[in-house]
Design an enzyme around this catalytic site. Sequence first.
Site, PDB file in Angstrom:
ATOM      1  N   SER A 107       0.829  -1.207   0.000  1.00  0.00           N
ATOM      2  CA  SER A 107       0.000   0.000   0.000  1.00  0.00           C
ATOM      3  C   SER A 107       0.865   1.258   0.000  1.00  0.00           C
ATOM      4  CB  SER A 107      -0.951  -0.040   1.203  1.00  0.00           C
ATOM      5  OG  SER A 107      -1.850   1.038   1.173  1.00  0.00           O
ATOM      6  N   ASP A 255      -2.927   6.427  -3.410  1.00  0.00           N
ATOM      7  CA  ASP A 255      -1.822   5.770  -2.712  1.00  0.00           C
ATOM      8  C   ASP A 255      -1.223   4.697  -3.612  1.00  0.00           C
ATOM      9  OD1 ASP A 255      -3.846   3.882  -2.530  1.00  0.00           O
ATOM     10  OD2 ASP A 255      -3.584   3.488  -0.391  1.00  0.00           O
ATOM     11  N   ASP A 257      -1.181   1.399  -3.961  1.00  0.00           N
ATOM     12  CA  ASP A 257      -1.968   0.336  -4.594  1.00  0.00           C
ATOM     13  C   ASP A 257      -3.296   0.847  -5.130  1.00  0.00           C
ATOM     14  OD1 ASP A 257      -2.920   0.714  -1.995  1.00  0.00           O
ATOM     15  OD2 ASP A 257      -3.495  -1.376  -1.738  1.00  0.00           O
ATOM     16  N   ASP A 259      -6.028   2.028  -3.939  1.00  0.00           N
ATOM     17  CA  ASP A 259      -7.362   1.770  -3.378  1.00  0.00           C
ATOM     18  C   ASP A 259      -7.900   2.960  -2.592  1.00  0.00           C
ATOM     19  OD1 ASP A 259      -5.672   1.495  -1.200  1.00  0.00           O
ATOM     20  OD2 ASP A 259      -6.555  -0.372  -0.475  1.00  0.00           O
TER      21      ASP A 259
END
Length: 471
Positions: A107, A255, A257, A259
Amino acid sequence: MTTEDNSQLDLSSSFKAYDVRGLVGKTITADSVRAAGAAFVDVLALKGQTVLIGGDMRPSSPEFAQAFADGASRRGADVVMLGLISTDELYFASGVLNAAGVVFTASHNPAEYNGMKMTRAGAVPLSSETGLTEIRDLAQQYLANGIPAASTTGTQGEQDVLQDYSEYLRKLVDLTGSRPLKIVVDAGNGMAGMTTPAVLGEALLPGLPFEIVPLYFELDGTFPNHPANPLEPANLLDLQAAVVAHGADIGLAFDGDADRCFVIDELGAPLSPSAVTALVARREIARAKALGEEQPTVIHNLITSRAVPELIEHDGGRAVRTRVGHSFIKATMAEEGAVFGGEHSAHYYFRDFFNADTGMLAAMHVLAALGEQEGPLSELGREYEPYVSSGEINSQLADVPAAVARVRAAYTTEDVVVDELDGVTFTAKDGTWWFNLRASNTEPFLRLNAEAVDATTMADLRDAILDLVRQ
């Protein structure tokens, strides 16, 4: 990318409450990932079934994805490699294909980290309470003793889901009728550098009435420009400057990743995640009611602004308050049949997206709301931010319970309502302010979030609480 003796690696150092995250080559290795892949199949009884595997742009993700695939197929699962994906692409694939899966990502963490976000079939989340602990314990055994071969080894194939994902999102929010918008997008060298051109641009689908100004779209898991963590104000500075310099209508920051999504208005000021939650909630309530749902339910965690439940109820929805954390939100989404859920951390969950979180779909709702009216985002945003928030303030303390006790003694009065859904929340009965204190589960921190009707009241409240906490 291995420790000297992987059999002695303690997996409890990387397996967290909701995912797996560790230092590459130290607390997470190819061998530990291979063992986790085998344990994933066994614990979830996936022999003979499909397991989806993808990864982000971190340098270690391809090796880890293949190691997990080898462990999973050794235990009899049929592996489908998704290649480079965002986390919400995994949730999409898991939902549409009704298959369990994993994405390799850490992440917003720095480059030296990697990890795993796992899901059951249908994008149902895995946590320490719903299988992750059992996977860890079995993987620990496999790491020490080796992975036994199943009677039939599973197959390994490949599938690209980016176009299907993009088409799916475009059907959920129709942006073709928007007024022209100039959008600066900061991908932070993360996966939004791939998903933004696919969903909002012309990489795979017909163009939308948008001019996209890209910042850091090159996929680079060493994060050469700034950390891919928009929750930290310093990481928004480039985007804020670019929005103003380009005369853009809006800025979006994702961010690593992709999401989570953060929104910047045309003046370079952030739109709070609570405001985004309220804006999207309004649209989702209206859409659900138009389809015949009498009182659509929207989930919000207890740190979001009081404006969120007020707007939900004003628009004829039902507001349900929950603890902080995506596993609580996702579980409550399913239990309540909620149409939408939002968190103060910029995670946004959609019933039409398998109750999973997706920053891109939230961004599309904001673009649709902005594009269907003529005013600037700063003006639109004021409607959703009537109160003044402190943001989250951490205090590192030797004795967290004693600090909470001091605050309790000062604020437990007949004029204050106290509840303990998550930490302790104090709310003034006259509606002028509220604040929440929550202890960190992993660090000696006490987290304060406060909100009030005006800046002076908020500042006085914040300072008084911090004085008590930090005595």
